[in-house]
Write a protein that holds these residues in place. Structure first.
Motif, PDB file in Angstrom:
ATOM      1  N   VAL A 201      34.977  42.342  45.058  1.00 27.05           N
ATOM      2  CA  VAL A 201      34.647  42.282  43.632  1.00 27.05           C
ATOM      3  C   VAL A 201      35.887  42.661  42.833  1.00 27.05           C
ATOM      4  CG1 VAL A 201      33.247  43.241  41.775  1.00 27.05           C
ATOM      5  CG2 VAL A 201      32.234  42.823  44.021  1.00 27.05           C
ATOM      6  N   SER A 202      36.342  41.788  41.966  1.00 27.75           N
ATOM      7  CA  SER A 202      37.499  42.079  41.120  1.00 27.75           C
ATOM      8  C   SER A 202      37.226  43.286  40.240  1.00 27.75           C
ATOM      9  CB  SER A 202      37.811  40.868  40.235  1.00 27.75           C
ATOM     10  OG  SER A 202      38.845  41.175  39.309  1.00 27.75           O
ATOM     11  N   TRP A 203      38.245  44.110  40.041  1.00 30.14           N
ATOM     12  CA  TRP A 203      38.104  45.288  39.191  1.00 30.14           C
ATOM     13  C   TRP A 203      37.661  44.906  37.782  1.00 30.14           C
ATOM     14  CZ3 TRP A 203      40.872  46.149  34.665  1.00 30.14           C
ATOM     15  CH2 TRP A 203      41.947  45.277  34.421  1.00 30.14           C
ATOM     16  N   PRO A 289      31.634  31.985  46.455  1.00 27.29           N
ATOM     17  CA  PRO A 289      30.475  32.549  47.156  1.00 27.29           C
ATOM     18  C   PRO A 289      30.628  34.035  47.484  1.00 27.29           C
ATOM     19  CG  PRO A 289      31.764  31.171  48.633  1.00 27.29           C
ATOM     20  CD  PRO A 289      32.329  30.962  47.269  1.00 27.29           C
ATOM     21  N   ARG A 290      29.504  34.673  47.632  1.00 27.08           N
ATOM     22  CA  ARG A 290      29.468  36.072  48.061  1.00 27.08           C
ATOM     23  C   ARG A 290      29.166  36.081  49.556  1.00 27.08           C
ATOM     24  NH1 ARG A 290      25.608  40.881  45.447  1.00 27.08           N
ATOM     25  NH2 ARG A 290      26.142  42.512  46.981  1.00 27.08           N
ATOM     26  N   ASN A 291      30.212  36.316  50.353  1.00 24.35           N
ATOM     27  CA  ASN A 291      30.065  36.211  51.803  1.00 24.35           C
ATOM     28  C   ASN A 291      30.714  37.393  52.518  1.00 24.35           C
ATOM     29  OD1 ASN A 291      32.819  35.658  51.668  1.00 24.35           O
ATOM     30  ND2 ASN A 291      32.519  33.438  51.748  1.00 24.35           N
ATOM     31  N   VAL A 297      34.589  37.236  45.118  1.00 20.49           N
ATOM     32  CA  VAL A 297      33.328  36.603  44.768  1.00 20.49           C
ATOM     33  C   VAL A 297      33.365  36.188  43.298  1.00 20.49           C
ATOM     34  CG1 VAL A 297      32.276  38.832  44.186  1.00 20.49           C
ATOM     35  CG2 VAL A 297      30.811  36.896  44.761  1.00 20.49           C
ATOM     36  N   GLY A 298      32.609  35.148  42.937  1.00 16.73           N
ATOM     37  CA  GLY A 298      32.540  34.688  41.563  1.00 16.73           C
ATOM     38  C   GLY A 298      31.483  35.415  40.759  1.00 16.73           C
ATOM     39  N   VAL A 299      31.557  35.301  39.439  1.00 19.25           N
ATOM     40  CA  VAL A 299      30.615  35.979  38.547  1.00 19.25           C
ATOM     41  C   VAL A 299      29.190  35.512  38.808  1.00 19.25           C
ATOM     42  CG1 VAL A 299      29.943  36.331  36.140  1.00 19.25           C
ATOM     43  CG2 VAL A 299      32.370  36.271  36.754  1.00 19.25           C
ATOM     44  N   ALA A 300      28.993  34.203  38.888  1.00 17.02           N
ATOM     45  CA  ALA A 300      27.661  33.622  39.112  1.00 17.02           C
ATOM     46  C   ALA A 300      27.663  32.959  40.486  1.00 17.02           C
ATOM     47  CB  ALA A 300      27.313  32.631  38.015  1.00 17.02           C
TER      48      ALA A 300
END
Length: 505
Positions: A201-203, A289-291, A297-300
């Motif tokens: 997750v980006s800061w 994607p959240r993997n 990972v992207g926002v949505a």
């Protein structure tokens, strides 16, 4: 390392200022210019740019409608003789059904061009848009410009093959590489954190409570349209592995409307794949994607993505780039599944056919986010750029994390800005948002108003996913109500930072 996502303004100030003394025409002399003794001298690109730069400096904007026939004709000739004509009444950007009055207007305009140019009726017609009230024609005579300007059924005349950023005197005036980078980078451990199932997750996301918002919405059921340089075919998480880990049941589609050719009449479409890197970064910001691969990972991360390679880079300085963006806007406008459009591309002033495309997409209910502008530190005073400057677009810019709404080193702000996104460490401008890289396994940083825009588009997808039956205005109002300054609007930072958690509750 600064990312000049819309690095377009250093050239404005340094390349043409020295030529200001060479300005030959004054827009206030319009009446005299259109008299019988119009100057036939072809102005150089340097002299045309001096006129443009003078108006930009004095007024903060520029329009081809303010220049003389001589200037407009000279720019048209330098731009491969391409003249874009927006016809119809003021505000009549498009048609939704056959309109005989508009058809007659178009035919009359083509007749004027044919008579003045000494050609056949349709010999000089390059493109006739099927939806927008726009045609592209070839013009060589200044008399054609003068005759067309006498009509009251033409909304604009623009030399769409002309670029402010190249003084070679040849066409095509060279593509820039603004915002382009395909190199991966090593991320500082403090610029991300790991969440299940091992995604980064980006800061910057924590600055807007985006991870907390995921307990309520992940973007599922919402489709975001991305108009940019495409997404990389070498990045599987924006391709075959778009559904991976916690990201499932969604789709990614890729199209191309950019034509890679020196010839204005070419149909040599360049395909959907990114060759710049900018579009890949924006696609990652919105929908990566959240993997469990330890990748950003992207926002949505559960939204659908429709990507259009519409431009070579982020500066719309070429005829085919402008037409590519216009066509992408129409295509996304026609898709009932697309709710949101993200555009981190632009130009210092309005481009008529692109503006018509924005108005068409807006008329179809799309929520359009556009970058406020990014340039060098010494030129970030420049106002909000086009199309973010349009009423139909939601303008976004980037700020640092110093807590005082300090604009990022390379970001523009102004009265048109609606939202801000924290995307730069105040103590280190090299450390911005973290995203997927161009190639498989790569990560990188990306900053400027570009990533701020893509982040905001992702937040909009979270809100719309929570309320699938909402309209564009309901989603936008919820975002405004969730921003720090609401119900007030700051003169240059809009409603400020959005709290994504509050927006989805």
């Amino acid at each position: 390392m600064k990312k000049l996502s819309l690095g377009i303004l250093a050239i404005i100030l340094i390349s043409v200022t020295s030529c200001t003394r060479d300005v030959l025409e004054n827009p206030s002399e319009e009446t005299a210019n259109r008299a019988a003794h119009v100057s036939q001298e072809l102005l150089s690109i340097e002299k045309i740019n001096a006129i443009i730069e003078k108006e930009l400096t004095e007024n903060g904007s520029f329009s081809w409608a303010t220049v003389t026939d001589q200037v407009l004709w000279s720019a048209t000739v330098h731009g491969s003789n391409i003249l874009t004509i927006g016809y119809g009444n003021q505000g009549e950007s498009f048609r939704t059904s056959e309109n005989q009055r508009l058809k007659n207007t178009k035919n009359e305009i083509l007749a004027v061009v044919a008579t003045s140019e000494g050609t056949g009726f349709s010999d000089g017609l390059i493109e006739d848009d099927a939806i927008l009230n726009v045609i592209d024609v070839q013009v060589a005579s200044i008399q054609t410009i003068s005759e067309l300007r006498k009509r009251n059924d033409i909304r604009y005349l623009e030399p769409n093959g002309y670029s402010f950023f190249e003084a070679s005197g040849t066409y095509p005036q060279n593509f820039s590489s603004s915002g382009c980078s395909k190199s991966g980078e090593t991320l500082n451990n403090n610029d991300y954190r790991t969440v299940a199932p091992n995604a980064l997750v980006s800061w910057t996301f924590d600055q807007h409570n985006i991870p907390d918002a995921w307990a309520h919405s992940t973007g599922a059921g919402v489709t975001v349209g991305l108009i940019d340089t495409g997404v990389s075919q070498s990045q599987p998480f924006l391709g075959s592995n778009f559904n991976d880990g916690y990201s499932s049941g969604r789709t990614i589609s890729k199209y191309g409307t950019f034509i890679d050719s020196v010839w204005p009449w070419s149909n040599n479409y360049d395909g959907p794949h990114d060759k710049c890197g900018h579009g890949t970064s924006m696609g990652s910001t919105i929908a990566s994607p959240r993997n469990n691969n330890y990748m950003p990972v992207g926002v949505a991360y559960n939204c659908n993505l429709v990507s259009y390679r519409a431009t070579e880079d982020v500066v719309l300085n070429d005829y085919h780039e402008r037409k590519g963006v216009k066509n992408a806007l129409v295509a996304l406008g026609n898709r009932s599944d697309v709710k949101i459009i993200s555009m981190s591309v632009g130009y210092p002033w309005s481009i008529g056919n692109v503006a018509d495309g924005v108005r068409y997409a807006y008329s179809r209910g799309k929520l359009i986010f556009a970058a406020g502008g990014t340039s060098l530190e010494l030129t970030n005073w420049y106002p909000v750029i086009f199309p973010a400057s349009m009423n139909e677009a939601v303008a976004v810019t980037g700020i640092t994390d110093d807590g005082t709404y300090q604009q990022c080193d390379v970001c523009h702000d102004g009265s048109e800005i609606e939202f801000t996104v924290v995307m730069q460490r105040d103590a280190n401008s090299n450390r911005t948002g973290t995203v997927l890289g161009f190639y498989n396994g790569d990560k990188k940083y990306v900053g400027g108003s570009s990533v701020a825009t893509a982040t905001t588009a992702g937040i909009a997808a979270l809100v719309w996913s929570k309320h699938l039956g909402w309209s564009r205005s309901q989603v936008l109002n919820k975002m405004r109500q969730s921003a720090e300054f609401y119900p007030y609007k700051n003169s240059t930072k809009g409603y400020g930072n959005i709290d994504a958690l509050q927006a989805v509750q």
